[in-house]
Design a protein around this motif. Structure first.
Motif, PDB file in Angstrom:
ATOM      1  N   GLU A  48       0.875  -1.187   0.000  1.00 43.22           N
ATOM      2  CA  GLU A  48       0.000   0.000   0.000  1.00 43.22           C
ATOM      3  C   GLU A  48       0.905   1.228   0.000  1.00 43.22           C
ATOM      4  O   GLU A  48       1.809   1.328   0.824  1.00 43.22           O
ATOM      5  CB  GLU A  48      -0.899  -0.055   1.252  1.00 43.22           C
ATOM      6  N   ASP A  49       0.663   2.157  -0.931  1.00 41.90           N
ATOM      7  CA  ASP A  49       1.558   3.312  -1.040  1.00 41.90           C
ATOM      8  C   ASP A  49       1.165   4.457  -0.115  1.00 41.90           C
ATOM      9  O   ASP A  49       1.992   5.314   0.184  1.00 41.90           O
ATOM     10  CB  ASP A  49       1.656   3.801  -2.494  1.00 41.90           C
ATOM     11  N   GLU A  50      -0.077   4.497   0.352  1.00 42.55           N
ATOM     12  CA  GLU A  50      -0.469   5.581   1.262  1.00 42.55           C
ATOM     13  C   GLU A  50       0.012   5.246   2.667  1.00 42.55           C
ATOM     14  O   GLU A  50      -0.454   4.286   3.289  1.00 42.55           O
ATOM     15  CB  GLU A  50      -1.990   5.739   1.284  1.00 42.55           C
ATOM     16  N   MET A 109      -3.928   0.704  -6.982  1.00 39.93           N
ATOM     17  CA  MET A 109      -3.224   1.841  -7.574  1.00 39.93           C
ATOM     18  C   MET A 109      -1.908   2.040  -6.826  1.00 39.93           C
ATOM     19  O   MET A 109      -1.884   2.613  -5.742  1.00 39.93           O
ATOM     20  CB  MET A 109      -4.082   3.117  -7.455  1.00 39.93           C
ATOM     21  N   ASP A 146      -3.070  -3.090  -2.435  1.00 35.52           N
ATOM     22  CA  ASP A 146      -3.727  -1.941  -3.045  1.00 35.52           C
ATOM     23  C   ASP A 146      -3.611  -2.100  -4.563  1.00 35.52           C
ATOM     24  O   ASP A 146      -2.687  -2.751  -5.059  1.00 35.52           O
ATOM     25  CB  ASP A 146      -3.007  -0.662  -2.571  1.00 35.52           C
ATOM     26  N   LYS A 172     -12.303   0.870  -0.535  1.00 36.86           N
ATOM     27  CA  LYS A 172     -11.962   1.958   0.391  1.00 36.86           C
ATOM     28  C   LYS A 172     -13.075   2.999   0.388  1.00 36.86           C
ATOM     29  O   LYS A 172     -13.631   3.277  -0.676  1.00 36.86           O
ATOM     30  CB  LYS A 172     -10.668   2.647  -0.059  1.00 36.86           C
TER      31      LYS A 172
HETATM   32 CA    CA Z   1      -2.722   3.611  -3.878  1.00 36.77          CA
END
Ligand code: CA
Length: 217
Positions: free
Chosen positions: A7-9, A53, A51, A100
């Protein structure tokens, strides 16, 4: 059970990790699809939270490449709720899908259910003679009495119970109950096993010298 979160966030990654750690999971982290894939291919995770994206390599690409070699259960997270995306994720080899924003409790419950299904266990209650392991609320009873286990002891019981009847090597135990940031001494497994035996009986876990441990079905 050891999980990978891709997950990038940052905030969300932390929140997911926190929820899983609190529920006794070992957690590894990746902030992009490429580094996540390297970890996912290198280890046999019990489940991956992915995730869609993501920078460098998207969740779709991650899944496609992962499925060439691994059947690790994957729970997809996506901000998009459209049906085509969900179908695309499931077609690409995801096992479940969460839109989400979601509740972390639901996420943890779904991860647990994926792990149970992958182990071929339909019920969250497993019984071994007078010992009952409840996977949903992480409790162990012996002769109807609740037994207090440490998080690690429970994790070890859970791993052996899910794979009841199968010999689990020490290497597998390390891979499944410790995360990448855990410091662990090589004799820890023996220590945990001996504590579990004191609490649940000497016969509960069988040791095969030089091979590993098992719980009989
Ligand atoms: Ca993302």
């Amino acid at each position: 059970m050891r999980t990978l979160i891709v997950e990038d966030e940052l905030e969300l990654r932390r929140a997911i990790a926190q929820a899983l750690l609190e529920e006794g999971f070992a957690v590894d982290l990746a902030a992009d699809g490429k580094s996540g894939l390297i970890k996912a291919q290198a280890w046999d995770y019990d489940a991956i939270v992915l995730d869609l994206m993501l920078p460098i390599k998207s969740g779709w690409e991650f899944l496609q490449e992962l499925r060439k070699t691994k059947s690790t259960p994957v729970l997809i997270l996506s901000a998009r709720s459209e049906v085509p995306d969900r179908v695309r994720g499931l077609n690409a080899g995801a096992d479940d899908y969460l839109v989400k924003p979601f509740s972390v409790n639901e996420m943890v419950a779904r991860v647990r259910s994926l792990i149970r299904r992958a182990a071929g266990v339909a019920s969250s209650i497993l019984q071994f003679n007078d010992i009952v392991v409840n996977l949903a609320n992480r409790t162990v009873y012996k002769a109807n009495e609740l037994v207090a286990l440490t998080a690690r002891e429970y994790a070890l019981v859970e791993l052996l119970a899910l794979h009841r009847g199968k010999l689990i090597s020490r290497t597998m135990i390390y891979e499944h109950i410790f995360g990448e940031d855990d410091d662990s001494l090589s004799n820890l497994v023996d220590v945990h096993v001996s504590h579990i035996r004191k609490k649940l009986g000497a016969d509960f876990i069988e040791t095969r010298r030089g091979q590993g441990y098992l719980i009989h079905d």
